[in-house]
Motif scaffolding. Structure first.
Motif, PDB file in Angstrom:
ATOM      1  N   GLU A 144       0.849  -1.190   0.000  1.00 26.02           N
ATOM      2  CA  GLU A 144       0.000   0.000   0.000  1.00 26.02           C
ATOM      3  C   GLU A 144       0.882   1.237   0.000  1.00 26.02           C
ATOM      4  O   GLU A 144       1.758   1.408   0.847  1.00 26.02           O
ATOM      5  CB  GLU A 144      -0.932   0.006   1.220  1.00 26.02           C
ATOM      6  CG  GLU A 144      -1.997   1.090   1.113  1.00 26.02           C
ATOM      7  CD  GLU A 144      -3.102   0.955   2.160  1.00 26.02           C
ATOM      8  OE1 GLU A 144      -3.779  -0.100   2.217  1.00 26.02           O
ATOM      9  OE2 GLU A 144      -3.283   1.919   2.919  1.00 26.02           O
ATOM     10  N   ASP A 180      -2.614   3.915  -3.184  1.00 27.64           N
ATOM     11  CA  ASP A 180      -2.518   2.951  -4.286  1.00 27.64           C
ATOM     12  C   ASP A 180      -2.118   1.577  -3.743  1.00 27.64           C
ATOM     13  O   ASP A 180      -1.452   1.476  -2.714  1.00 27.64           O
ATOM     14  CB  ASP A 180      -1.496   3.429  -5.324  1.00 27.64           C
ATOM     15  CG  ASP A 180      -0.146   3.751  -4.709  1.00 27.64           C
ATOM     16  OD1 ASP A 180      -0.113   4.414  -3.643  1.00 27.64           O
ATOM     17  OD2 ASP A 180       0.884   3.310  -5.248  1.00 27.64           O
ATOM     18  N   ARG A 181      -2.572   0.537  -4.421  1.00 29.94           N
ATOM     19  CA  ARG A 181      -2.338  -0.826  -3.925  1.00 29.94           C
ATOM     20  C   ARG A 181      -1.821  -1.732  -5.006  1.00 29.94           C
ATOM     21  O   ARG A 181      -2.124  -1.551  -6.185  1.00 29.94           O
ATOM     22  CB  ARG A 181      -3.643  -1.425  -3.421  1.00 29.94           C
ATOM     23  CG  ARG A 181      -4.093  -0.753  -2.182  1.00 29.94           C
ATOM     24  CD  ARG A 181      -5.566  -0.911  -1.996  1.00 29.94           C
ATOM     25  NE  ARG A 181      -5.944  -0.080  -0.883  1.00 29.94           N
ATOM     26  CZ  ARG A 181      -6.887  -0.391  -0.026  1.00 29.94           C
ATOM     27  NH1 ARG A 181      -7.575  -1.495  -0.175  1.00 29.94           N
ATOM     28  NH2 ARG A 181      -7.152   0.412   0.973  1.00 29.94           N
ATOM     29  N   GLN A 182      -1.078  -2.761  -4.573  1.00 31.17           N
ATOM     30  CA  GLN A 182      -0.530  -3.718  -5.520  1.00 31.17           C
ATOM     31  C   GLN A 182      -0.260  -5.022  -4.782  1.00 31.17           C
ATOM     32  O   GLN A 182       0.243  -5.005  -3.660  1.00 31.17           O
ATOM     33  CB  GLN A 182       0.791  -3.142  -6.060  1.00 31.17           C
ATOM     34  CG  GLN A 182       1.338  -3.890  -7.241  1.00 31.17           C
ATOM     35  CD  GLN A 182       2.760  -3.407  -7.574  1.00 31.17           C
ATOM     36  OE1 GLN A 182       3.309  -2.509  -6.940  1.00 31.17           O
ATOM     37  NE2 GLN A 182       3.360  -4.038  -8.572  1.00 31.17           N
ATOM     38  N   ILE A 196       1.787  -8.615  -5.184  1.00 31.67           N
ATOM     39  CA  ILE A 196       2.790  -9.324  -5.981  1.00 31.67           C
ATOM     40  C   ILE A 196       2.886 -10.758  -5.485  1.00 31.67           C
ATOM     41  O   ILE A 196       3.184 -10.992  -4.315  1.00 31.67           O
ATOM     42  CB  ILE A 196       4.166  -8.636  -5.863  1.00 31.67           C
ATOM     43  CG1 ILE A 196       4.055  -7.205  -6.397  1.00 31.67           C
ATOM     44  CG2 ILE A 196       5.242  -9.414  -6.615  1.00 31.67           C
ATOM     45  CD1 ILE A 196       5.344  -6.443  -6.355  1.00 31.67           C
ATOM     46  N   GLN A 247       5.169 -13.752  -9.619  1.00 23.06           N
ATOM     47  CA  GLN A 247       5.505 -12.440 -10.193  1.00 23.06           C
ATOM     48  C   GLN A 247       6.819 -11.904  -9.631  1.00 23.06           C
ATOM     49  O   GLN A 247       7.616 -11.309 -10.357  1.00 23.06           O
ATOM     50  CB  GLN A 247       4.385 -11.438  -9.887  1.00 23.06           C
ATOM     51  CG  GLN A 247       3.132 -11.673 -10.711  1.00 23.06           C
ATOM     52  CD  GLN A 247       1.979 -10.852 -10.181  1.00 23.06           C
ATOM     53  OE1 GLN A 247       1.767 -10.728  -8.974  1.00 23.06           O
ATOM     54  NE2 GLN A 247       1.210 -10.274 -11.086  1.00 23.06           N
TER      55      GLN A 247
END
Ligand code: WTA
Length: 654
Positions: free
Chosen positions: A104, A109-111, A113, A117
C-alpha cells in the motif's frame, strides 16, 4: 562490584502464552525450549546445520564452522544463490500464486505481488543489472522509497552476486556521498521520489547532488514513483520501466560461496563516521530464516507486517530475507504512520487481516501520545502475535501494546538484536516464554549471551554489566567494510574471543535479560551507575508522560546530575507542579538517587531517523548549552533548537 550498573526497577507482572496459542506453536513449552537451547549451545554446529538444511543449497558445505576469533566462516565449501530460497523455490511450487507482498502506497494505491511475479521481476532486474555491467562483488547503492521495487532491487543484486548497500530514503545527499565513498559503489538504483506525509521526498535530486561530489558511478536506474520532472543524465541515467522492458523475465541464477558478501549496511555509532557492517550469504540467511520460524512462528496462512524501512537492518532481515525465505505473505507500506492520521496502521491491519505485527517502541509511544481513539475505531482481532524492536520498550508502553493492540490475547516478542548480529538474539518464543513488560527475556537457540563485569566475571542476578555473546553464530557481521582494525577494536577487544554489544544489561533471578541502555549513556550519580532505560521507564509509567530521555550533566557534588526531558501526552500541560510530581514519582519508583535534578518539557525528542533517542546530543546540550557534535543522523533539526531555547529560558527563571 563498584563499577556495576545498579538496578532499582522491579517488574512483577508476568504474562504466559494462552494454552490455545502454545498448542499450535513450534516450541510449546519451556521444557522444550530449555532442552533445545542447551543442545544448541553445547553443539551449535549440529543445531545450525539442521536449520541451514531447510534452505536451498546448490552444493553442500564441507565444514559448518571455521572459527578463529573474530573471524567466522559458516558452511564453508557450500554454494547457494540466496534468491533461490527466497523466491524460486516458492515460485516453483504451490506458493506460485500466493501473495508475497501486499503493498500500500501512502496515497492509497495498492498492488499485490505473488511469488511467481516476484520471481519474474527479480529476474528481469537481475538482467538489467548485468546489462549495466554489474559484476559479482560490485557494490550497488540502493536509495529507494518503501515500495516493492526496493526489495526487488536488493534481491536482484543478491541474485547476481553483487553487494547491495541500502541507504535509507530519509538520508540526505551528504550521507549518500559518505556511503558511496566508503563502499566504492559503481551503480545506483533509486526512484524519482517517494511519498512521505503527503509530500514528495526528492530521491533522484538527492542522488544528482551527491554525484557532483562522487565520480565513480557508471549507471543510475530510476524507478518512476512520484512522476515529477527529474533531470536524467545521458549515458548514465535510465528508467526502470524502459530497462526492464528490454530484458527477459528469466535469469539463470549462479551459485555463490556461502561466505560470498551479500550486503553492506551502514550504522551510525554514537561517535565517528558510520560503520559499513558487512554480512555474507549462507550464515546470514540461516539466521534470518531460523528466527522467523521460531520467534514469529510464521505459518502459511499468516499475514505478516513489519513496519521498518528496508533502509534498516530490520527491513533487510525481517522484510526481505527472512519472511521471503519462509514463503509468508507480508504487508508493505510506503508512508508515515500518521498519514492521514494515527489510524492508518490499524485500518490496514483490519483491512488486510494482519496476524503478526512487528514495530518499534518509538512508534508505540507516538500512538500512546496520539490517544486510544485511533486503534479503538478498528477491528484488530486478526492479530495473534506482536513484536517490538529497536530500543528497550518501557513497561507502560508494553502494557498499552498488549492491551490496546493485542486485545490482551497476543504474546509480545520483545526482540533484542543489532545491525551487527544480523538476526534476533534475545527474545521470547511466543508459544512458551513467560513475558514481563520491559525484558527481551532469554537467548535464542545457539546464542550464548552473558553479562560480564569489567574483570570478565559473570554478574550476579540483577547486577548490571556488559552484554556479550560468547560463541559465534551464523548471521554475525564478518567485518566493518574496509576497516578490520575498527571491527576488532569496537566489538572484540573487551574480552578475549567474545563479542561485546555495547549495551548495558542485567539478568533477573529467572535469567531474563533486561537491557538498561547503551553503555555510553550510563549515568553516574554519586558513584551509583544507573542505566537510562530504568529512569525513563519510571517517567513513562506516570499517566501524564508519553516519552522521556534522561542524561547526566556534570555536577561538582554528585559527579553527574540527572536531567530528564519529558514529552507529555496530548492535552496535558507542563507546569511546575507537574515537574515536582514527576520528581517525586521517580523517587518513589526507583529511589531518591534517581530523582531528576532538572525536568524539561519537550514537545519532541531528538531521534535518529530510525527512531532511537539521541542522548549524546542531549548530554552535550545540557553540559555546554550547545550542540557541536555530529548531527547528520538527526531526524529533525528544529528539535534541538527548540530544546536549547527552552533550557535557556527555564534556567533563567528557575
Ligand atoms: C537497541 C536494531 C532493548 C540496543 C535491530 C542495540 C534494543 C541497538 C532492542 C541496535 C530491544 C534493539 N530492547 N534495546 N528489544 N532492540 N535495541 O543496529 O541498544 O539499529 O544495541 O538494530 O538497539 O540497533 P540497530
Amino acid at each position: 562490584m563498584s563499577n556495576s550498573i545498579e538496578s532499582h526497577l522491579a517488574e512483577d507482572r508476568v504474562f504466559k502464552p494462552a494454552k490455545s496459542f502454545s498448542a499450535k506453536a513450534r516450541i510449546s513449552s519451556m521444557a522444550q525450549y530449555k532442552k533445545l537451547w542447551k543442545e544448541s549451545v553445547d553443539k551449535p554446529k549440529k543445531f545450525w546445520a539442521r536449520e541451514a538444511k531447510e534452505l536451498a543449497w546448490r552444493k553442500p558445505w564441507k565444514k559448518v564452522l571455521d572459527w578463529k576469533a573474530p573471524d567466522a566462516k559458516w558452511f564453508t565449501g557450500g554454494k547457494l544463490n540466496v534468491t533461490e530460497s527466497c523466491v524460486d523455490r516458492h515460485a516453483a511450487g504451490p506458493r506460485r500464486n500466493k501473495a508475497a507482498i501486499i503493498f500500500e502506497g501512502e496515497p492509497g494505491d495498492r498492488q499485490v505481488i505473488t511469488y511467481g511475479q516476484l520471481q519474474r521481476e527479480v529476474c528481469r532486474f537481475a538482467n538489467v543489472l548485468v546489462a549495466k555491467g554489474v559484476k559479482p562483488k560490485d557494490r550497488v547503492l540502493v536509495y529507494m522509497p518503501m515500495i516493492p521495487e526496493a526489495a526487488i532491487a536488493m534481491l536482484a543484486c543478491a541474485r547476481i552476486g553483487a553487494v547491495h548497500s541500502v541507504v535509507f530514503g530519509g538520508f540526505s545527499s551528504e550521507s549518500i556521498v559518505d556511503r558511496l565513498e566508503d563502499s566504492g559503489a559503481t551503480h545506483i538504483v533509486t526512484a524519482d521520489g517517494g511519498w512521505r506525509r503527503g509530500k514528495i521526498v526528492p530521491l533522484k535530486d538527492n542522488v544528482d547532488e551527491a554525484l557532483k561530489k562522487y565520480q565513480g558511478i557508471r549507471s543510475v536506474v530510476v524507478f518512476k514513483r512520484t512522476g515529477q520532472e527529474v533531470a536524467m543524465t545521458d549515458g548514465r541515467d535510465s528508467w526502470w520501466h524502459d530497462e526492464t522492458a528490454k530484458v527477459p523475465a528469466k535469469h539463470e541464477a549462479k551459485a555463490f560461496d556461502s561466505e560470498h558478501p551479500l550486503f553492506i549496511l551502514y550504522t551510525s555509532g554514537s561517535t565517528g563516521k558510520p560503520k559499513g557492517i558487512l554480512h555474507t550469504s549462507g550464515g546470514y540467511l540461516t539466521g534470518a530464516y531460523t528466527t522467523c520460524k521460531y520467534v514469529f512462528d510464521m505459518r502459511d496462512d499468516d499475514v505478516y507486517w513489519c513496519t521498518a524501512d528496508v533502509g534498516w537492518i530490520t527491513g533487510h532481515t525481517y522484510i526481505v530475507y527472512g519472511p521471503l525465505a519462509m514463503g509468508v505473505t507480508q504487508v508493505m507500506y510506503e508512508g508515515a504512520p500518521n498519514h492521514p492520521d494515527f489510524g492508518r496502521f490499524w485500518q490496514m491491519i483490519e483491512e488486510y487481516g494482519v496476524s503478526i505485527f512487528y514495530t518499534a517502541p518509538t512508534a508505540i509511544r507516538a500512538f500512546i501520545k496520539a490517544g486510544d481513539q485511533f486503534p479503538e475505531k478498528h477491528d484488530l482481532s486478526s492479530l495473534r502475535l506482536l513484536g517490538s524492536v529497536g530500543e528497550p520498550i518501557n513497561p507502560e508502553a508494553w502494557m498499552w501494546y498488549h492491551d490496546k493492540i493485542g486485545g490482551g490475547r497476543c504474546p509480545i516478542v520483545d526482540t533484542w538484536w543489532q545491525t551487527e548480529t544480523g538476526a534476533i538474539m534475545i527474545t521470547p518464543l511466543p508459544g512458551c516464554t513467560p513475558t514481563k513488560p520491559g525484558t527481551a527475556t532469554l537467548p535464542f537457540f545457539g546464542i550464548d549471551a552473558a553479562i560480564l563485569d569489567e574483570e570478565g566475571h559473570e554478574c550476579k542476578p540483577n547486577e548490571g554489566g556488559r552484554l556479550v555473546i560468547r560463541k559465534p553464530w551464523p548471521s554475525m557481521t564478518r567485518t566493518i567494510y574496509g576497516d578490520k582494525a575498527r571491527f576488532k577494536k569496537t566489538y572484540w577487544s573487551d574480552y578475549k574471543g567474545m563479542y561485546t554489544a555495547g549495551d548495558g544489561a542485567r539478568r533477573d533471578k529467572q535469567g531474563n535479560f533486561w537491557i538498561v541502555g547503551r553503555l555510553d549513556d550510563v549515568l553516574n550519580v554519586s558513584g551509583h551507575r544507573l542505566g537510562t532505560a530504568e529512569v525513563e521507564s519510571a517517567l513513562v509509567a506516570h499517566a501524564a508522560v508519553a516519552e522521556s530521555a534522561v542524561v547526566g550533566r556534570p555536577d561538582d557534588l554528585k559527579g553527574q546530575a540527572v536531567v530528564a526531558f519529558v514529552t507529555l501526552k496530548e492535552g496535558v500541560e507542563g507546569t511546575p507542579a507537574l515537574q515536582k510530581e514527576l520528581r517525586d514519582h521517580v523517587g518513589k519508583v526507583i529511589g531518591a538517587i534517581a530523582k531528576p535534578d532538572e525536568i524539561h518539557f519537550a514537545p519532541a525528542l531528538p531521534k535518529t531517523r530510525s527512531g532511537k533517542i539521541m542522548r549524546r546530543l542531549l548530554k552535550e546540550l545540557v553540559a555546554t548549552g550547545n550542540v557541536t557534535g555530529n548531527t547528520t543522523t538527526l531526524e529533525d533539526f528544529t528539535v534541538i533548537d527548540n530544546l536549547r531555547k527552552s533550557i535557556e529560558a527555564s534556567r533563567k527563571t528557575g
